[in-house]
Scaffold this motif. Sequence first.
Motif, short mmCIF file in Angstrom:
data_model
loop_
_atom_site.label_atom_id
_atom_site.label_comp_id
_atom_site.label_asym_id
_atom_site.label_seq_id
_atom_site.Cartn_x
_atom_site.Cartn_y
_atom_site.Cartn_z
N LEU A 65 -39.84 -44.37 12.72
CA LEU A 65 -40.15 -45.26 13.71
C LEU A 65 -41.41 -44.73 13.80
CD1 LEU A 65 -40.11 -48.04 15.07
CD2 LEU A 65 -38.95 -46.64 16.92
N THR A 66 -41.69 -43.52 14.18
CA THR A 66 -42.90 -42.87 14.49
C THR A 66 -43.86 -42.84 13.18
OG1 THR A 66 -41.97 -41.16 15.79
CG2 THR A 66 -44.14 -40.55 14.87
N GLU A 67 -43.41 -42.66 12.22
CA GLU A 67 -44.19 -43.08 10.83
C GLU A 67 -44.72 -44.33 10.63
OE1 GLU A 67 -42.07 -41.74 7.43
OE2 GLU A 67 -42.03 -39.67 8.00
N LYS A 68 -43.96 -45.36 11.13
CA LYS A 68 -44.26 -46.76 10.86
C LYS A 68 -45.44 -47.03 12.04
CE LYS A 68 -43.40 -50.92 9.68
NZ LYS A 68 -43.54 -51.42 8.27
N LEU A 69 -45.04 -46.37 13.06
CA LEU A 69 -46.17 -46.83 14.46
C LEU A 69 -47.41 -46.26 14.23
CD1 LEU A 69 -44.17 -46.51 17.40
CD2 LEU A 69 -44.47 -48.54 16.32
N GLU A 70 -47.30 -45.18 13.42
CA GLU A 70 -48.64 -44.46 13.36
C GLU A 70 -49.64 -44.86 11.93
OE1 GLU A 70 -50.44 -39.59 12.84
OE2 GLU A 70 -48.20 -40.17 12.61
N LYS A 71 -48.55 -45.37 10.77
CA LYS A 71 -49.37 -45.72 9.82
C LYS A 71 -49.69 -47.31 9.88
CE LYS A 71 -48.39 -46.42 4.94
NZ LYS A 71 -47.30 -46.36 3.85
N ASP A 72 -48.91 -48.31 10.28
CA ASP A 72 -49.07 -49.82 10.54
C ASP A 72 -49.64 -49.97 11.60
OD1 ASP A 72 -47.82 -49.64 7.89
OD2 ASP A 72 -46.08 -50.55 8.69
N PHE A 73 -49.62 -49.38 12.79
CA PHE A 73 -50.36 -50.07 13.92
C PHE A 73 -51.32 -49.13 14.61
CE2 PHE A 73 -45.89 -52.00 13.65
CZ PHE A 73 -46.17 -53.20 14.08
N GLY A 74 -51.59 -47.91 13.94
CA GLY A 74 -52.78 -47.25 14.17
C GLY A 74 -52.72 -46.49 15.61
N LEU A 75 -51.20 -46.17 16.13
CA LEU A 75 -51.09 -45.08 17.12
C LEU A 75 -51.51 -43.66 16.61
CD1 LEU A 75 -48.12 -46.85 18.81
CD2 LEU A 75 -50.59 -47.52 18.99
N LYS A 76 -52.45 -43.27 17.30
CA LYS A 76 -52.53 -41.76 17.13
C LYS A 76 -51.45 -40.71 17.71
CE LYS A 76 -57.61 -42.59 16.92
NZ LYS A 76 -58.80 -41.93 17.69
N SER A 77 -50.81 -40.07 16.78
CA SER A 77 -49.73 -39.15 17.16
C SER A 77 -48.90 -39.68 18.17
CB SER A 77 -50.50 -37.76 17.83
OG SER A 77 -51.30 -37.17 16.60
N PRO A 78 -48.23 -40.74 17.90
CA PRO A 78 -46.90 -41.37 18.85
C PRO A 78 -46.06 -40.28 19.06
CG PRO A 78 -46.82 -42.19 16.66
CD PRO A 78 -48.18 -41.32 16.43
N GLN A 79 -45.56 -40.19 20.51
CA GLN A 79 -44.38 -39.51 20.95
C GLN A 79 -43.53 -40.42 21.56
OE1 GLN A 79 -46.54 -37.05 23.75
NE2 GLN A 79 -47.77 -35.92 21.98
N ILE A 80 -42.63 -40.68 21.03
CA ILE A 80 -41.55 -41.74 21.23
C ILE A 80 -40.58 -41.30 22.28
CG2 ILE A 80 -39.80 -43.45 20.47
CD1 ILE A 80 -41.45 -43.74 17.98
N ALA A 81 -40.26 -41.91 23.33
CA ALA A 81 -39.25 -41.33 24.11
C ALA A 81 -38.30 -42.80 24.48
CB ALA A 81 -39.42 -41.27 25.62
N VAL A 82 -36.85 -42.66 24.58
CA VAL A 82 -35.81 -43.65 24.81
C VAL A 82 -35.31 -43.97 25.79
CG1 VAL A 82 -34.05 -44.97 23.31
CG2 VAL A 82 -35.68 -43.58 22.04
N ASN A 83 -35.50 -44.79 26.66
CA ASN A 83 -34.76 -45.03 27.84
C ASN A 83 -33.70 -46.09 28.02
OD1 ASN A 83 -34.45 -44.76 30.83
ND2 ASN A 83 -35.98 -46.44 31.20
N GLU A 84 -32.56 -45.72 28.48
CA GLU A 84 -31.31 -46.64 28.28
C GLU A 84 -31.49 -47.45 29.71
OE1 GLU A 84 -26.60 -46.52 27.90
OE2 GLU A 84 -27.70 -44.57 28.41
N ILE A 85 -31.11 -48.77 29.54
CA ILE A 85 -30.99 -49.76 30.45
C ILE A 85 -29.55 -49.53 30.85
CG2 ILE A 85 -31.21 -52.14 30.93
CD1 ILE A 85 -33.20 -52.44 28.47
N SER A 86 -29.54 -49.50 31.98
CA SER A 86 -28.25 -49.29 32.74
C SER A 86 -27.57 -50.60 32.86
CB SER A 86 -28.42 -48.64 34.15
OG SER A 86 -29.32 -49.26 35.03
N GLN A 87 -28.38 -51.56 33.19
CA GLN A 87 -27.59 -52.98 33.45
C GLN A 87 -28.28 -54.24 32.57
OE1 GLN A 87 -27.76 -53.34 37.70
NE2 GLN A 87 -25.58 -53.90 37.60
N PRO A 88 -27.88 -54.25 31.37
CA PRO A 88 -28.50 -55.21 30.46
C PRO A 88 -28.32 -56.65 30.90
CG PRO A 88 -27.11 -53.63 29.13
CD PRO A 88 -26.72 -53.37 30.95
N GLU A 89 -27.53 -57.13 31.76
CA GLU A 89 -27.40 -58.45 32.31
C GLU A 89 -28.42 -58.65 33.25
OE1 GLU A 89 -23.49 -57.21 30.54
OE2 GLU A 89 -24.77 -56.24 32.28
#
Length: 247
Positions: A65-89
Motif C-alpha cells: 500500500l505504501t508503494e501504491k500511494l507513493e507511485k500512483d498518488f504522489g505522496l512523499k514518503s508515506p508513513q501508514i498507521a492503522v487505527n481500529e474502529i471499536s464500534q463499526p455500527e
Amino acid sequence: MTAVKNVIKDNYNMMLLKDYLREAIKEAGFSHVEISKTPTGTRVVLHVTRPGIVIGRKGSGIRDLTEKLEKDFGLKSPQIAVNEISQPELTSSVMCNRVASLIQRGTAFRRATMWTLQQIMNAGAMGVQITLSGKLRGDRSSFEKHSAGILPRAGHQAQIIVDEDITHIPTAMGYIGVRIRIAKKDRFIPEFELKGVKDEKTLAQRQKEEADAAALLLAKTESEAVKIIAEKIENLDLMEDVEEKLK
C-alpha cells in the motif's frame, strides 16, 4: 489563480485516494483516511474495522500500500498507521458499505435498511436516519427515509453530534444512493437534555444482540460479516410481511 488550482487539484487527488482505498481495503471495513504532512514525509492514518487485513502477513500489506500511494498518488514518503474502529455500527461510512454490499448480494433494500437501523440503535446511538433514493422498485426514481431516536437536523449542534456518509450502489436498474446519518451520544452537547429515553430491552433481546455482535466479531472479512447479516435478515419480519400474513 495558481493557488486555487492547487487546492482543486489536492481535493481531487484526495477524492481519488478515498475511492481507491474504499475499494482496495474494502474487506478490512474501511471508514476514512486522515492525511497530514510532516517534516519526514506524509502521515497516513487508516481507520478500519479489521487492521490485520490491511497490515498483511509480516507487514506485506502495508508495504504494498505504501508503494501504491507513493507511485500512483504522489505522496512523499508515506508513513501508514492503522487505527481500529471499536464500534463499526456507530460509523456511518462502514454501515453505508454494509448496506451497499447487502443490496448487491440481492437482499431487499427495505430489509437491509431496517436491519441496519436496528443495529445502529442497539449499538447505543442517540438517533439515526437512513435515506435511499434512485430506482428502488421500477423505472421511476423514488426515495425512502427511515429514522429512529433523536437526530439534530441542522445547526452547529448537528455538525458536532452527527456522523454522515453517502455511497452509491450500481444495480441492474440504475444507481441507488444511500445516506446514513448517526447521532452519537459521546458527542453530546451540554445544551441538550434527553428526556423520556428509557432502556426497556428484555433479557432475551439483550442476549440476542450480544449473540449477533459475537457472530460478527468472528468474521475475518467484511464479506463474511455481510454474509452473516444477510442470513439473519431473512428472518426479519417487516410490517408489510405481517400485513401479508393477516390477509
